[in-house]
Design an enzyme around this catalytic site. Structure first.
Site, mmCIF file in Angstrom:
data_model
loop_
_atom_site.group_PDB
_atom_site.id
_atom_site.type_symbol
_atom_site.label_atom_id
_atom_site.label_comp_id
_atom_site.label_asym_id
_atom_site.label_seq_id
_atom_site.Cartn_x
_atom_site.Cartn_y
_atom_site.Cartn_z
ATOM 1 N N GLY A 53 0.800 -1.217 0.000
ATOM 2 C CA GLY A 53 0.000 0.000 0.000
ATOM 3 C C GLY A 53 0.833 1.266 0.000
ATOM 4 N N GLU A 108 1.659 1.828 -3.577
ATOM 5 C CA GLU A 108 0.416 2.263 -4.215
ATOM 6 C C GLU A 108 0.115 3.726 -3.888
ATOM 7 O OE1 GLU A 108 -2.468 -1.491 -4.676
ATOM 8 O OE2 GLU A 108 -1.741 -1.228 -2.618
#
Length: 259
Positions: A112, A115
């Protein structure tokens, strides 16, 4: 703005956001994502903010991933909802923001965390940074846009290799494949991000927002040219356009007001 998991402040029209969970390598938990959603919304609607620098606390990690314990017992429906809300409130919200976001990647950017960096418009990495998407080692795939944005940045072949092997890449290799814009020593990281935003701050704010929207439309819309044409036309209606033309004719620097 007071948060439990973030440090945020505005200086000279730049909003500095630091994910402040150093002991957890700045991992993204629910509370941190909620605070990010709030500060992203603030950045978008606040005229004082002309650009954003997003980084992590300490020298080890930008964001070393999501807090796995929080969703370890989720079922499929809950997993879908987790991804949907994350996209809407944080990751897509950054990408669609009218204000330029720069990710200052000061160490590990994994899962994440990568991301989050990829949702930003520009990425600068410190020379000690490591980047990767290790989700398949947990029996998952990236769920916050990683499969899409990595492919857009580095191409299908490299994206599939990185995601399916779960291998990390160095900052130097990340620059070579187009995953980051620049690599600098860690001590120069924030300064380099400020240099870029200080240049952007000299430009017409509404035109900058229109440019970001048009570029993102090349990926998210069926026909990005339609968005570009529409945004181009809207620029003619702004006071900044008139000021820009006057300044050009008068051979002086334009003074833009974002109107």
């Amino acid at each position: 703005m007071a948060y439990q998991n973030l440090i945020s402040e505005v200086k000279e029209n730049i909003l500095y956001i630091t994910i402040n969970r150093e002991k957890a390598l700045n991992a993204l938990n629910k509370d941190t994502l909620a605070e990010l959603a709030d500060v992203i919304e603030y950045a978008g609607k606040t005229d004082e903010v002309r650009g954003v620098i997003l980084t992590g606390a300490g020298e080890k990690a930008f964001v070393a991933g999501a807090d796995i314990k929080e969703f370890s017992d989720y079922n499929g429906k809950q997993g879908e909802e987790l991804a949907k809300q994350g996209h809407k409130l944080v990751f897509n919200a950054i990408e669609n923001s009218p204000k330029p976001f720069i990710a200052a990647i000061n160490g590990f950017a994994l899962g994440g965390g990568l991301e989050l960096a990829m949702a930003c418009h520009i990425r600068i990495a410190s020379d000690n940074a490591k980047l990767g998407l290790p989700e398949v080692t947990l029996g998952l795939i990236p769920g916050y846009g990683g499969t899409q944005r990595l492919t857009q940045l580095v191409g299908k072949g490299k994206a599939i290799e990185m995601i399916t092997t779960a291998s990390m890449v160095s900052a130097e290799d990340a620059e070579k494949i187009g995953l980051v814009n620049y690599v600098v020593p860690q001590t120069d990281l924030i300064g380099r991000a400020e240099e870029i935003l200080n240049v952007i701050k000299m430009r017409a704010p509404l035109a900058v927002a229109a440019a970001i929207k048009s570029v993102i439309a090349s990926i998210t819309e069926t026909d990005g040219y339609v968005v570009e044409i529409e945004q181009f036309g809207k620029c003619f209606e702004t006071e900044d356009f008139k000021e820009g033309v006057r300044a050009f004719v008068e051979k002086r620097k334009a003074v833009f007001k974002g109107k």
